[in-house]
Design an enzyme around this catalytic site. Structure first.
Site, PDB file in Angstrom:
ATOM      1  CD  GLN A  61      41.116  43.662  42.371  1.00  0.00           C
ATOM      2  OE1 GLN A  61      41.102  43.339  41.088  1.00  0.00           O
ATOM      3  NE2 GLN A  61      41.940  42.492  43.061  1.00  0.00           N
TER       4      GLN A  61
ATOM      5  CG  HIS B 244      44.337  40.151  37.657  1.00  0.00           C
ATOM      6  ND1 HIS B 244      43.818  40.305  38.977  1.00  0.00           N
ATOM      7  CD2 HIS B 244      44.211  41.127  36.844  1.00  0.00           C
ATOM      8  CE1 HIS B 244      43.236  41.595  38.566  1.00  0.00           C
ATOM      9  NE2 HIS B 244      43.199  42.215  37.433  1.00  0.00           N
TER      10      HIS B 244
ATOM     11  CG  ASN C  78      43.105  45.394  35.848  1.00  0.00           C
ATOM     12  OD1 ASN C  78      42.606  44.602  36.415  1.00  0.00           O
ATOM     13  ND2 ASN C  78      44.331  45.672  35.710  1.00  0.00           N
TER      14      ASN C  78
ATOM     15  CB  CYS D 199      40.661  40.362  40.094  1.00  0.00           C
ATOM     16  SG  CYS D 199      41.238  38.377  40.049  1.00  0.00           S
TER      17      CYS D 199
END
Length: 445
Positions: A64, A364, A386, A70
Site C-alpha cells: 500500500q 490496521h 500484510n 490497508c
C-alpha cells in the site's frame, strides 16, 4: 500533599532511581539502542515460528506504500483469492486505485450530506469537530468496501494502475480536506444567511464537481470498460473484451460480499456481548451498506475464522498492529518485549480498559492466511498476510501468537454460513448506535 514538583521532590526522585543499579544499566542500554531493542525477549523468536497446520496459498505480497488503504488491500487480497483459483493464476492484483477513487468521491458526498444534516449544530460542538477532523481520510472498514463493490464493481490493476497520488495520498488528501472544510464553512454560513435546503443542495452539486475534478487530476479517470487479458499457469492465453467493472466482478470473482459480516471483540461495560452495533456518521456510500457488527467473546471470533480457513478461504481482520509487534521477522506477541523488567513496572490494563482509556483501538487491517492448531485442536499462532511489501515481516508475512490475538485483534469478517443462528439473529436485529468517536468506529489504515 505537594501539588508541584519541588526541588526537594526532584532530588528524591533521582536518589530513588540511583538506588537500583539496574536502572543505570537499562538507561545506558536504551540510550544507545532504543527501548524495543533492549526489551526484546529473544525466546519468543524461537517459540513463534512461521509454520502452520493450515496454510493457504496466496499470490505475491502487495504494498500500500505511503497510503492508508490497508482495509482496501486486505479486502481485495481476499477477493483476488477467488479470481486466482477460477482463472488458474499464480498471482493477481485488483486495482486499489480504482476503489480509492470512488471511496474519496463517496466520502466527500457523505461528508457534505453530514454537514447539511447538522446545520443547526454549533460549530464548537463535539459532533461538528468530529466531522471536520477527517472528512475523507484513507482509512475504512469492511462494510465500506462492500458498498463500493456493490455500486462500482472492481477492475484489474492493469485497467487502473497505481499513480503517484494513489501510492502517496497525503498531498491529495490534504488539498481535498482543505476544500471540503471550506465547503462546510460555505454551506453553514449560507444556511445562517437564510438559504433554503434546495439552494444549499445546488451549491453542493457544484462542490461535488470540484471534488470529482480534483480526483481525476490526481488519480486519472476510472475505466468504464476494459479488456481483461491474462496467461494462466498452464501457459494458456485468455482475452475478454469490453467488460464493465461490475460485469468483471460478477464473472471472474463472483463472491457475494453481502454474505460476509463483521464480528468484533470489545469487552467494555457499555457493549454487552451478543448484541449488534453501528456507529453514527460512519460510512462512505450514502445509500450503501451501513457499518454493522456483532460483539462476541474472543473465542467465537477464533472459531469462525478457523472454520472459514479450513474451507480454504482467507479471513479479513482488524487489529492494533503497532502494539507489541516487530517488522523485523514479523512477530506479533504480547511477550515480545520485556518492558516490565526494563522499566521496573507493570503494564496491567485489560483489553477493555485500553479501549475505554484511549490506549488501543483498531488501526490496521490484514488477512489471515493460516493458523497452527496444536494436538488438541486449539490455535497457538496465526499466519498473517500484510500489505507493506515483501521487506516487512518475513517475505511480507507476519506471525501472530494466540495471546496477541486475545489482546489486540478487534474485528474479523466471515461468511454467515460459519456462524450459528443465534449470532445471525443478533446481526439482523436493530443495532445499538454508538457515538461517532467510539473506539469501535475507528478506521483501519
Amino acid at each position: 500533599m505537594n501539588t508541584t514538583i519541588s526541588p526537594e521532590a526532584l532530588c528524591s526522585l533521582e536518589q530513588k532511581f540511583d538506588q537500583n543499579p539496574v536502572h543505570t544499566v537499562a538507561m545506558n542500554a536504551v540510550y544507545t539502542n532504543g527501548i524495543n531493542a533492549c526489551a526484546r525477549n529473544y525466546p519468543v523468536d524461537r517459540e513463534i515460528t512461521h509454520d502452520y497446520s493450515i496454510s493457504l496459498t496466496q499470490g505475491k505480497i502487495t504494498n500500500q506504500k505511503k497510503s492508508g488503504r490497508c482495509w482496501m488491500f486486505a479486502a481485495l487480497n481476499c477477493l483476488r483469492f477467488a479470481l486466482m483459483k477460477k482463472c488458474n493464476l499464480e498471482t493477481f492484483e485488483l486495482s486499489q486505485s480504482y476503489t480509492l477513487f470512488y471511496d474519496k468521491l463517496e466520502k466527500s458526498n457523505y461528508f457534505l450530506e453530514s454537514i447539511l444534516n447538522t446545520l443547526d449544530e454549533k460549530t464548537s460542538s463535539r459532533l461538528i469537530a468530529h466531522l471536520l477532523s477527517s472528512p475523507l481520510g484513507d482509512g475504512g472498514q469492511w462494510d465500506m468496501l462492500c458498498s463500493l463493490v456493490n455500486k462500482y464493481g472492481l477492475v484489474p490493476k492493469s485497467a487502473m494502475p497505481e499513480s503517484y497520488s494513489s501510492s502517496a495520498t497525503s498531498e491529495m488528501c490534504s488539498y481535498m480536506t482543505e476544500k471540503l472544510r471550506e465547503f462546510a464553512c460555505i454551506l453553514r454560513r449560507a444556511h445562517k444567511d437564510g438559504e433554503s435546503m434546495e439552494q444549499l443542495r445546488a451549491r453542493k452539486e457544484e462542490m461535488m464537481q470540484t471534488i470529482y475534478n480534483m480526483l481525476c487530476i490526481s488519480l486519472g479517470k476510472p475505466p468504464k470498460t476494459f479488456t481483461f487479458e491474462y496467461r494462466d499457469k498452464d501457459g494458456n492465453f485468455h482475452r475478454d473484451c469490453d467488460l464493465t467493472p461490475k460485469a468483471f466482478y460478477e464473472k471472474y470473482i463472483g463472491v457475494n460480499v453481502n454474505d460476509y459480516i463483521s464480528l468484533i471483540n470489545a469487552p467494555t461495560e457499555d457493549k454487552p456481548f451478543y448484541r449488534s452495533y453501528s456507529v453514527s456518521y460512519l460510512g462512505n456510500v450514502i445509500e450503501g451498506r451501513p457499518v454493522k457488527y456483532v460483539n462476541l467473546p474472543i473465542e467465537e471470533l477464533k472459531k469462525a475464522a478457523i472454520a472459514q480457513m479450513k474451507d480454504g478461504e482467507p479471513v479479513w481482520f482488524g487489529c492494533d498492529v503497532g502494539k507489541r509487534s516487530s517488522r523485523d521477522g514479523g512477530i506479533m506477541d504480547t511477550e515480545l518485549y520485556d518492558l516490565d523488567h526494563l522499566f521496573d513496572t507493570t503494564f496491567g490494563m485489560t483489553k477493555g480498559e485500553r479501549l475505554d482509556y484511549g490506549q488501543s483501538l483498531m488501526t490496521h487491517a490484514m488477512v489471515f492466511q493460516g493458523v497452527n492448531l496444536d494436538e488438541n485442536g486449539n490455535p497457538n499462532r496465526w499466519r498473517v498476510e500484510n500489505s507493506w511489501g515483501e521487506d516487512a515481516g518475513k517475505d511480507g508475512y507476519y506471525v501472530m501468537s494466540d495471546r496477541w490475538f486475545d489482546e489486540y485483534t478487534y474485528q474479523i469478517v466471515v461468511n454467515k454460513k460459519y456462524l450459528p443462528k443465534e449470532v445471525l439473529d443478533v446481526y439482523e436485529s436493530e443495532p445499538i448506535m454508538l457515538e461517532p468517536w467510539d473506539p469501535m468506529g475507528s478506521l483501519a489504515k
